[in-house]
Design an enzyme around this catalytic site. Sequence first.
Site, short mmCIF file in Angstrom:
data_model
loop_
_atom_site.label_atom_id
_atom_site.label_comp_id
_atom_site.label_asym_id
_atom_site.label_seq_id
_atom_site.Cartn_x
_atom_site.Cartn_y
_atom_site.Cartn_z
N ASP A 132 -67.31 28.93 119.07
CA ASP A 132 -66.70 27.71 118.51
C ASP A 132 -67.65 26.52 118.51
O ASP A 132 -67.22 25.36 118.63
CB ASP A 132 -65.41 27.33 119.28
N LYS A 139 -70.31 27.26 114.02
CA LYS A 139 -71.12 28.19 113.21
C LYS A 139 -70.66 28.21 111.75
O LYS A 139 -71.48 28.22 110.83
CB LYS A 139 -71.05 29.61 113.80
N GLY A 168 -63.06 32.74 114.71
CA GLY A 168 -62.36 31.80 113.83
C GLY A 168 -63.38 30.77 113.40
O GLY A 168 -63.84 29.98 114.22
N HIS A 169 -63.79 30.81 112.14
CA HIS A 169 -64.85 29.93 111.65
C HIS A 169 -64.28 28.95 110.63
O HIS A 169 -63.68 29.37 109.64
CB HIS A 169 -65.98 30.75 111.02
N GLN A 199 -68.79 34.56 117.79
CA GLN A 199 -68.78 34.29 119.23
C GLN A 199 -70.01 33.46 119.64
O GLN A 199 -70.57 32.76 118.83
CB GLN A 199 -68.69 35.60 120.04
P1 GDP Z 1 -67.17 28.45 115.01
O1 GDP Z 1 -66.30 29.50 115.59
O2 GDP Z 1 -68.47 28.33 115.73
O3 GDP Z 1 -67.34 28.57 113.53
O4 GDP Z 1 -66.42 27.07 115.27
P2 GDP Z 1 -64.85 26.76 115.01
O5 GDP Z 1 -64.64 26.59 113.55
O6 GDP Z 1 -63.98 27.71 115.74
O7 GDP Z 1 -64.71 25.38 115.78
C1 GDP Z 1 -65.52 24.30 115.50
C2 GDP Z 1 -64.65 23.14 115.04
O8 GDP Z 1 -65.42 21.95 115.02
C3 GDP Z 1 -64.13 23.30 113.61
O9 GDP Z 1 -62.89 22.66 113.50
C4 GDP Z 1 -65.18 22.56 112.78
O10 GDP Z 1 -64.68 22.07 111.55
C5 GDP Z 1 -65.50 21.42 113.71
N1 GDP Z 1 -66.84 20.85 113.58
C6 GDP Z 1 -68.02 21.46 113.33
N2 GDP Z 1 -69.04 20.58 113.40
C7 GDP Z 1 -68.47 19.38 113.67
C8 GDP Z 1 -69.00 18.08 113.92
O11 GDP Z 1 -70.19 17.84 113.89
N3 GDP Z 1 -68.08 17.10 114.22
C9 GDP Z 1 -66.74 17.33 114.26
N4 GDP Z 1 -65.94 16.33 114.55
N5 GDP Z 1 -66.23 18.54 114.06
C10 GDP Z 1 -67.08 19.56 113.78
P1 IMO Z 2 -66.02 32.37 117.31
O1 IMO Z 2 -66.76 33.29 116.37
C1 IMO Z 2 -64.50 31.55 121.30
C2 IMO Z 2 -63.40 35.04 123.77
C3 IMO Z 2 -61.92 35.19 124.10
C4 IMO Z 2 -62.02 35.91 125.44
C5 IMO Z 2 -63.21 36.84 125.25
C6 IMO Z 2 -62.84 38.26 124.85
O2 IMO Z 2 -64.89 31.66 116.65
O3 IMO Z 2 -66.95 31.49 118.04
P2 IMO Z 2 -61.91 39.38 122.63
O4 IMO Z 2 -60.66 39.12 121.83
O5 IMO Z 2 -63.17 39.22 121.87
O6 IMO Z 2 -61.85 40.69 123.35
O7 IMO Z 2 -61.91 38.24 123.78
O8 IMO Z 2 -63.99 36.24 124.23
N1 IMO Z 2 -63.73 34.91 122.33
C7 IMO Z 2 -64.06 33.75 121.72
N2 IMO Z 2 -64.09 32.49 122.18
N3 IMO Z 2 -64.86 31.81 120.04
C8 IMO Z 2 -64.85 33.07 119.56
O9 IMO Z 2 -65.33 33.40 118.33
C9 IMO Z 2 -64.40 34.12 120.39
N4 IMO Z 2 -64.25 35.45 120.25
C10 IMO Z 2 -63.85 35.92 121.44
O10 IMO Z 2 -61.28 33.95 124.22
O11 IMO Z 2 -62.33 35.05 126.48
MG MG Z 3 -64.36 29.71 116.33
#
Ligand code: GDP
Ligand code: IMO
Ligand code: MG
Length: 433
Positions: A13, A16, A40-41, A222
């Site tokens: 999170d 990416k 979740g991206h 991840q």
């Molecule tokens: P990922 O799993 O690495 O793709 O990240 P997620 O999408 O799960 O979580 C990142 C969150 O931060 C998302 O809601 C993005 O839209 C948000 N995000 C990414 N870069 C920035 C930033 O520079 N500032 C803010 N405020 N939000 C950001």
């Molecule tokens: P993105 O790509 C954050 C965490 C889960 C748990 C552990 C194992 O959005 O960054 P699993 O369901 O993979 O067996 O869970 O890994 N986890 C993540 N945490 N971002 C993710 O993906 C994750 N994918 C798995 O919360 O602790």
């Molecule tokens: Mg994510």
Amino acid sequence: MTSVVIVGGQWGDEGKGKIVDYYASKADTVIRYSGGNNAGHTVVTGKRIFKFHLMPSGAVAGKRVLIGNGVVIDPEVLLGEIEMLQSMGLNPDLGISERAHIILPLHKLSDSAEEKIKGKWKAGTTKRGIGPCYSDKAARFGIRVIDLLNEEVLKEKLDMLFVLKERQITKVFNEPFEITKEEIFKKYTEHAEKLKKYVTDVSVEANSTIDKHKHVLFEGAQGTMLDLDHGLYPFGTSSNVTSGAACTGTGVSPKKIDEIVGVVKAYTSRVGEGPVPTELLDETGEQIRKKGMEFGTTTGRPRRVGWLDMVTVNYACRVNGLTGLAITKLDILGGLNKIKICTAYNYKGKMITEQPADVNVYAHCKPIYEEVPGWKDMSIEEWIALAKKGYDALPKEIKSYTARISEISKTPVYLISVGQDRDATINLKDLFG
Ligand code: GDP
Ligand code: IMO
Ligand code: MG
């Protein structure tokens, strides 16, 4: 031509999805190489918000998107994402590896049952069946995309797996098992019918794209600390997610990778169980969680937040071989007087700078901080306006914060992100020429 791996430098999170979408505008192909719909991206473009679990984030930029053999696919989730994009007028140019493994409802049942047995050792999984699917892959019980397309093989493999899982779930785990083999077979042959047009040999295509001197992005899922080998075992996920997986998860040689960009959030966030040395359990933590909307993209769970941990980032630089950093969410720290950076741990009076393998040692590591001045808070519009002006317009405190991260990690900063939107981005290195 350039091949760039985008990898999570912390606990997932990190942003990416945003970074992949940003670079995707100049890339030809974007390939997901690991994980499944535990990921979740998020991609934000103006008023549109996309949340992808399996679809590579390059779909928003309209690029060729591939799902590699290293990914585990829940067909229902993928089909849902294809439909969602189509309903928004975007028709993804998608290819799925024949070698990718398929998540079955049986895997989801096992995931929940295994977590219960594990007690305090549970990872707090997303319950999407990821671990059991990778376990079956390693044990050679798995069903691959190619098997899905052959009804005879699918039936044979399902017969074998079903008996085992039914016994395991009812007799070992003592959990209810209300699903029938016929139901699964019917559903999965329907999914196969819809997915078959996307099935391809991802390794052949990826290599020929690179050989034609085109630009390829490898989208990690991840983060380093969740890697099966290098993460905080057993609190991570069930696959390799670090940069090497970009090769094994797609069938592309390490010789063909030019750049490896680590996405690093300006602070720490973690969803799931296990120790997090810099975790903030106070008002500041609550403030960052709320402002940063730190709630899981996949499960909606509140993410645990803390100060930036450079022991983690340095570790990510080493195990991934990061050539550059993309630092995200700097806007979220705006308004804080002082910001802390953890540079080492104190373990029972001893200074530690390397990630310990022993989770019990890690649990007792106390962060050693250096304190730096914060910067002012701004509105989303102000951050975007500032990003458009470029690096020089940034508050001097942000410049010194990012410079310090670069100095400690001995890795250049390629990109600075100050908002969710594509436009809230400052690019310091032109990767694709
Ligand atoms: P990922 O799993 O690495 O793709 O990240 P997620 O999408 O799960 O979580 C990142 C969150 O931060 C998302 O809601 C993005 O839209 C948000 N995000 C990414 N870069 C920035 C930033 O520079 N500032 C803010 N405020 N939000 C950001
Ligand atoms: P993105 O790509 C954050 C965490 C889960 C748990 C552990 C194992 O959005 O960054 P699993 O369901 O993979 O067996 O869970 O890994 N986890 C993540 N945490 N971002 C993710 O993906 C994750 N994918 C798995 O919360 O602790
Ligand atoms: Mg994510």
